[in-house]
Design a protein around this motif. Structure first.
Motif, PDB file in Angstrom:
ATOM      1  N   ARG A 132       6.244  -4.729   1.145  1.00  9.08           N
ATOM      2  CA  ARG A 132       4.818  -4.375   1.324  1.00  9.08           C
ATOM      3  C   ARG A 132       4.622  -2.868   1.337  1.00  9.08           C
ATOM      4  NH1 ARG A 132       3.769  -9.009   5.485  1.00  9.08           N
ATOM      5  NH2 ARG A 132       4.713  -7.510   6.886  1.00  9.08           N
ATOM      6  N   GLU A 133       5.473  -2.166   2.074  1.00  8.86           N
ATOM      7  CA  GLU A 133       5.330  -0.707   2.141  1.00  8.86           C
ATOM      8  C   GLU A 133       5.450  -0.075   0.768  1.00  8.86           C
ATOM      9  OE1 GLU A 133       8.116   0.794   5.033  1.00  8.86           O
ATOM     10  OE2 GLU A 133       6.984  -0.067   6.705  1.00  8.86           O
ATOM     11  N   PHE A 134       6.348  -0.580  -0.044  1.00  4.35           N
ATOM     12  CA  PHE A 134       6.557  -0.006  -1.368  1.00  4.35           C
ATOM     13  C   PHE A 134       5.441  -0.364  -2.335  1.00  4.35           C
ATOM     14  CE2 PHE A 134       8.304   0.255  -5.633  1.00  4.35           C
ATOM     15  CZ  PHE A 134       8.932   1.482  -5.625  1.00  4.35           C
ATOM     16  N   PHE A 135       5.118  -1.655  -2.443  1.00  6.16           N
ATOM     17  CA  PHE A 135       4.189  -2.100  -3.482  1.00  6.16           C
ATOM     18  C   PHE A 135       2.717  -2.008  -3.093  1.00  6.16           C
ATOM     19  CE2 PHE A 135       8.130  -3.957  -5.038  1.00  6.16           C
ATOM     20  CZ  PHE A 135       8.091  -3.526  -6.350  1.00  6.16           C
ATOM     21  N   LEU A 136       2.412  -1.990  -1.815  1.00  2.30           N
ATOM     22  CA  LEU A 136       1.002  -1.892  -1.424  1.00  2.30           C
ATOM     23  C   LEU A 136       0.555  -0.454  -1.225  1.00  2.30           C
ATOM     24  CD1 LEU A 136       0.664  -4.944   0.992  1.00  2.30           C
ATOM     25  CD2 LEU A 136       0.040  -4.773  -1.424  1.00  2.30           C
ATOM     26  N   SER A 137       1.491   0.483  -1.272  1.00  2.00           N
ATOM     27  CA  SER A 137       1.118   1.897  -1.110  1.00  2.00           C
ATOM     28  C   SER A 137       1.097   2.634  -2.450  1.00  2.00           C
ATOM     29  CB  SER A 137       2.084   2.594  -0.149  1.00  2.00           C
ATOM     30  OG  SER A 137       3.382   2.614  -0.697  1.00  2.00           O
TER      31      SER A 137
END
Length: 139
Positions: A132-137
């Protein structure tokens, strides 16, 4: 008056209770089933994704999610583009989960070509939080 224990009656009562609990859980959508459906629908809304098969297992050990996508493309670049579009919309559906694992790949229809998150620059690992941290940011 002395009451006798009736094993057949007790077994039938227990079976009835178990059947009742099972019937209730199968007719109502579990949290895992709802998440599975939401993630599949999200992935299918992305151009280039032909099908999505998501498996969600939620138990006392944790939350385990795997997603196998099939793309409409026949080359790595087209499949990577579809995966890049699908990951954020799928991961948004997991925002109420505090922890878990996640893995996904997208395949060509004949399964000759596959692309994983690493092809999009993801550094690796199966932590749902890291995904989530990688792809949602990403912009």
């Amino acid at each position: 008056m002395v009451r006798r224990f009736k094993p057949v009656a007790a077994a039938m009562a227990l079976a009835g209770l178990l059947f009742g609990f099972t019937a209730c859980s199968e007719t109502g959508s579990s949290r895992a089933e709802r998440l599975k459906t939401d993630m599949q629908e999200a992935a299918m809304s992305v151009p280039g994704v032909a099908s999505a098969n998501v498996h969600v297992n939620m138990n006392t050990s944790g939350n385990f999610i795997t997603a196998k996508l099939v793309g409409t493309g026949t080359d790595e670049a087209t499949l990577a583009e579809a995966l890049e579009g699908a990951l954020p919309v799928m991961l948004e559906k997991t925002e109420d989960l505090k922890f878990g694992t996640f893995s996904t790949s997208i395949f060509s229809a004949d399964e000759a070509i596959s692309v994983g998150a690493d092809a999009l620059g993801y550094p690796g690992g199966s932590s749902l939080t890291d995904f989530r941290e990688f792809f949602l940011s990403r912009p």
